[in-house]
Scaffold this motif. Structure first.
Motif, PDB file in Angstrom:
ATOM      1  N   PRO A   1       0.812  -1.225   0.000  1.00 31.04           N
ATOM      2  CA  PRO A   1       0.000   0.000   0.000  1.00 31.04           C
ATOM      3  C   PRO A   1       0.844   1.274   0.000  1.00 31.04           C
ATOM      4  CG  PRO A   1      -0.334  -1.251   2.038  1.00 31.04           C
ATOM      5  CD  PRO A   1       0.522  -2.072   1.146  1.00 31.04           C
ATOM      6  N   ILE A   2       2.025   1.229   0.593  1.00 23.71           N
ATOM      7  CA  ILE A   2       2.879   2.424   0.588  1.00 23.71           C
ATOM      8  C   ILE A   2       3.363   2.708  -0.828  1.00 23.71           C
ATOM      9  CG2 ILE A   2       5.047   3.411   1.423  1.00 23.71           C
ATOM     10  CD1 ILE A   2       4.553   1.959   4.064  1.00 23.71           C
ATOM     11  N   ALA A   3       3.751   1.665  -1.579  1.00 29.33           N
ATOM     12  CA  ALA A   3       4.162   1.860  -2.968  1.00 29.33           C
ATOM     13  C   ALA A   3       2.997   2.390  -3.809  1.00 29.33           C
ATOM     14  CB  ALA A   3       4.709   0.554  -3.549  1.00 29.33           C
ATOM     15  N   LEU A   4       1.792   1.889  -3.537  1.00 29.80           N
ATOM     16  CA  LEU A   4       0.611   2.401  -4.250  1.00 29.80           C
ATOM     17  C   LEU A   4       0.337   3.859  -3.888  1.00 29.80           C
ATOM     18  CD1 LEU A   4      -1.723  -0.727  -4.019  1.00 29.80           C
ATOM     19  CD2 LEU A   4      -0.589   0.179  -6.073  1.00 29.80           C
ATOM     20  N   LEU A   5       0.564   4.203  -2.622  1.00 28.92           N
ATOM     21  CA  LEU A   5       0.424   5.614  -2.218  1.00 28.92           C
ATOM     22  C   LEU A   5       1.455   6.489  -2.928  1.00 28.92           C
ATOM     23  CD1 LEU A   5      -0.283   5.354   1.621  1.00 28.92           C
ATOM     24  CD2 LEU A   5      -1.836   6.209  -0.152  1.00 28.92           C
ATOM     25  N   ALA A   6       2.655   5.959  -3.128  1.00 26.37           N
ATOM     26  CA  ALA A   6       3.676   6.717  -3.867  1.00 26.37           C
ATOM     27  C   ALA A   6       3.212   6.967  -5.296  1.00 26.37           C
ATOM     28  CB  ALA A   6       5.012   5.968  -3.845  1.00 26.37           C
ATOM     29  N   LEU A   7       2.636   5.950  -5.919  1.00 29.86           N
ATOM     30  CA  LEU A   7       2.082   6.138  -7.271  1.00 29.86           C
ATOM     31  C   LEU A   7       0.961   7.170  -7.271  1.00 29.86           C
ATOM     32  CD1 LEU A   7       1.849   2.579  -8.886  1.00 29.86           C
ATOM     33  CD2 LEU A   7       3.109   4.558  -9.732  1.00 29.86           C
ATOM     34  N   ALA A   8       0.102   7.096  -6.271  1.00 30.77           N
ATOM     35  CA  ALA A   8      -1.001   8.053  -6.178  1.00 30.77           C
ATOM     36  C   ALA A   8      -0.478   9.464  -5.956  1.00 30.77           C
ATOM     37  CB  ALA A   8      -1.953   7.658  -5.053  1.00 30.77           C
ATOM     38  N   SER A   9       0.554   9.611  -5.145  1.00 30.84           N
ATOM     39  CA  SER A   9       1.104  10.946  -4.891  1.00 30.84           C
ATOM     40  C   SER A   9       1.723  11.543  -6.154  1.00 30.84           C
ATOM     41  CB  SER A   9       2.115  10.909  -3.746  1.00 30.84           C
ATOM     42  OG  SER A   9       3.308  10.277  -4.137  1.00 30.84           O
ATOM     43  N   ILE A  10       2.270  10.671  -7.005  1.00 28.10           N
ATOM     44  CA  ILE A  10       2.806  11.152  -8.291  1.00 28.10           C
ATOM     45  C   ILE A  10       1.653  11.578  -9.188  1.00 28.10           C
ATOM     46  CG2 ILE A  10       4.015  10.449 -10.396  1.00 28.10           C
ATOM     47  CD1 ILE A  10       5.684   8.536  -8.555  1.00 28.10           C
ATOM     48  N   ALA A  11       0.621  10.750  -9.255  1.00 28.61           N
ATOM     49  CA  ALA A  11      -0.537  11.060 -10.107  1.00 28.61           C
ATOM     50  C   ALA A  11      -1.240  12.339  -9.658  1.00 28.61           C
ATOM     51  CB  ALA A  11      -1.516   9.889 -10.111  1.00 28.61           C
ATOM     52  N   LEU A  12      -1.273  12.562  -8.344  1.00 29.75           N
ATOM     53  CA  LEU A  12      -1.935  13.758  -7.808  1.00 29.75           C
ATOM     54  C   LEU A  12      -1.008  14.969  -7.754  1.00 29.75           C
ATOM     55  CD1 LEU A  12      -3.913  12.027  -4.922  1.00 29.75           C
ATOM     56  CD2 LEU A  12      -4.817  12.870  -7.100  1.00 29.75           C
ATOM     57  N   LYS A  13       0.215  14.788  -8.241  1.00 32.02           N
ATOM     58  CA  LYS A  13       1.218  15.861  -8.285  1.00 32.02           C
ATOM     59  C   LYS A  13       1.449  16.495  -6.914  1.00 32.02           C
ATOM     60  CE  LYS A  13       0.656  16.757 -13.178  1.00 32.02           C
ATOM     61  NZ  LYS A  13       1.407  15.616 -13.542  1.00 32.02           N
ATOM     62  N   MET A  14       1.564  15.644  -5.928  1.00 34.05           N
ATOM     63  CA  MET A  14       1.853  16.104  -4.567  1.00 34.05           C
ATOM     64  C   MET A  14       3.317  16.536  -4.503  1.00 34.05           C
ATOM     65  SD  MET A  14      -0.329  13.411  -2.329  1.00 34.05           S
ATOM     66  CE  MET A  14      -0.461  14.449  -0.898  1.00 34.05           C
TER      67      MET A  14
ATOM     68  N   ARG B   1       8.877  10.888  -2.382  1.00 37.41           N
ATOM     69  CA  ARG B   1      10.192  10.365  -2.022  1.00 37.41           C
ATOM     70  C   ARG B   1      10.196   9.779  -0.611  1.00 37.41           C
ATOM     71  NH1 ARG B   1      14.536  11.604  -5.292  1.00 37.41           N
ATOM     72  NH2 ARG B   1      14.094  12.950  -7.072  1.00 37.41           N
ATOM     73  N   SER B   2       9.428  10.357   0.284  1.00 40.74           N
ATOM     74  CA  SER B   2       9.335   9.798   1.639  1.00 40.74           C
ATOM     75  C   SER B   2       8.639   8.447   1.624  1.00 40.74           C
ATOM     76  CB  SER B   2       8.595  10.760   2.568  1.00 40.74           C
ATOM     77  OG  SER B   2       9.341  11.942   2.744  1.00 40.74           O
ATOM     78  N   LEU B   3       7.617   8.321   0.799  1.00 41.22           N
ATOM     79  CA  LEU B   3       6.941   7.023   0.667  1.00 41.22           C
ATOM     80  C   LEU B   3       7.885   5.977   0.070  1.00 41.22           C
ATOM     81  CD1 LEU B   3       3.480   8.339  -0.567  1.00 41.22           C
ATOM     82  CD2 LEU B   3       3.929   7.179   1.614  1.00 41.22           C
ATOM     83  N   LEU B   4       8.656   6.370  -0.929  1.00 40.02           N
ATOM     84  CA  LEU B   4       9.636   5.448  -1.507  1.00 40.02           C
ATOM     85  C   LEU B   4      10.726   5.107  -0.493  1.00 40.02           C
ATOM     86  CD1 LEU B   4       9.876   6.997  -5.076  1.00 40.02           C
ATOM     87  CD2 LEU B   4       8.934   4.745  -4.480  1.00 40.02           C
ATOM     88  N   LEU B   5      11.096   6.065   0.323  1.00 37.17           N
ATOM     89  CA  LEU B   5      12.066   5.809   1.384  1.00 37.17           C
ATOM     90  C   LEU B   5      11.502   4.808   2.396  1.00 37.17           C
ATOM     91  CD1 LEU B   5      14.804   6.495   2.691  1.00 37.17           C
ATOM     92  CD2 LEU B   5      13.665   8.379   3.859  1.00 37.17           C
ATOM     93  N   ALA B   6      10.229   4.915   2.700  1.00 33.86           N
ATOM     94  CA  ALA B   6       9.591   3.960   3.616  1.00 33.86           C
ATOM     95  C   ALA B   6       9.643   2.545   3.027  1.00 33.86           C
ATOM     96  CB  ALA B   6       8.152   4.378   3.900  1.00 33.86           C
ATOM     97  N   VAL B   7       9.393   2.426   1.722  1.00 35.47           N
ATOM     98  CA  VAL B   7       9.491   1.113   1.070  1.00 35.47           C
ATOM     99  C   VAL B   7      10.939   0.618   1.126  1.00 35.47           C
ATOM    100  CG1 VAL B   7       9.209  -0.155  -1.095  1.00 35.47           C
ATOM    101  CG2 VAL B   7       7.496   1.525  -0.425  1.00 35.47           C
ATOM    102  N   ALA B   8      11.897   1.517   0.926  1.00 29.44           N
ATOM    103  CA  ALA B   8      13.314   1.123   0.999  1.00 29.44           C
ATOM    104  C   ALA B   8      13.653   0.582   2.387  1.00 29.44           C
ATOM    105  CB  ALA B   8      14.201   2.320   0.658  1.00 29.44           C
ATOM    106  N   LEU B   9      13.163   1.244   3.413  1.00 29.91           N
ATOM    107  CA  LEU B   9      13.427   0.781   4.778  1.00 29.91           C
ATOM    108  C   LEU B   9      12.754  -0.566   5.041  1.00 29.91           C
ATOM    109  CD1 LEU B   9      13.062   4.197   6.620  1.00 29.91           C
ATOM    110  CD2 LEU B   9      15.173   2.873   6.343  1.00 29.91           C
ATOM    111  N   LEU B  10      11.533  -0.738   4.557  1.00 34.60           N
ATOM    112  CA  LEU B  10      10.833  -2.012   4.724  1.00 34.60           C
ATOM    113  C   LEU B  10      11.563  -3.144   4.013  1.00 34.60           C
ATOM    114  CD1 LEU B  10       7.171  -0.776   4.285  1.00 34.60           C
ATOM    115  CD2 LEU B  10       8.081  -1.943   6.308  1.00 34.60           C
ATOM    116  N   MET B  11      12.054  -2.887   2.818  1.00 38.86           N
ATOM    117  CA  MET B  11      12.764  -3.928   2.080  1.00 38.86           C
ATOM    118  C   MET B  11      14.143  -4.202   2.680  1.00 38.86           C
ATOM    119  SD  MET B  11      10.806  -5.338  -0.094  1.00 38.86           S
ATOM    120  CE  MET B  11       9.624  -5.244   1.235  1.00 38.86           C
TER     121      MET B  11
END
Length: 168
Positions: free
Chosen positions: A56-69, A75-85
């Motif tokens: 879900p965090i990776a999907l939120l990262a995609l959504a944040s890109i689509a919503l132009k956040m 990048r913080s969401l992607l960092l969270a995925v990096a830490l999880l992996m």
């Protein structure tokens, strides 16, 4: 390296790759369990947690890109995925080491609660005894499921770290 750098195609492709890759990996594990009949041990189940949180965090990262956040959100969401992996690398590496006998596993791995007397026959039939964490369910090209999870986790972690921190 900055969390505030602009979002590029790298972050978009990376977030999509991570969402699909994480879902495919845990989906494969669930398939082996439910369709293939492989009963996971306690450490196998524990290794799924970073995926369940990461998808879900990776999907939120995609959504944040689509919503132009703001870039820092994506990048913080992607960092969270990096830490999880990165956590997943540890979990799968630990389990692989237990399987190879490099260090002991948890003392309670493979144990189940004693069946209660007087329970229904159906309850007793449904009780499955999980395998020991020291026994690999199988090996493919020399690696167990935990070993392959280690390889996948390294790839996903590298992609997530690069996408979170690299500026184009």
């Amino acid at each position: 390296m900055s969390l505030t750098g602009p979002i590029s195609k790298l972050q978009t492709l990376g977030a999509g790759f991570l969402a699909l890759g994480l879902a495919g990996t845990v989906g494969g594990a669930l398939g082996f369990q439910h369709l293939g009949g492989y009963i996971p041990c306690m450490l196998c189940l524990e290794q799924r947690t970073p995926y369940y949180i990461g998808i879900p965090i990776a999907l939120l990262a995609l959504a944040s890109i689509a919503l132009k956040m703001p870039a820092i959100v994506t990048r913080s969401l992607l960092l969270a995925v990096a830490l999880l992996m990165t956590w997943s690398i540890y979990l799968s590496g630990f389990h692989s080491g237990v399987e190879w006998g490099w260090w002991p596993g948890p003392a309670d791995c493979g144990m189940v609660a004693a069946p209660q007397l007087g329970g229904s026959l159906l309850d007793q039939l449904n009780m499955a005894i999980p395998p020991s964490c020291t026994d690999a369910a199988g090996r493919f090209l020399g690696l167990s499921f935990a070993g392959w999870n280690f390889v996948a986790s390294v790839i996903f972690a590298l992609v997530a770290w690069i996408c979170a921190l690299r500026e184009d």
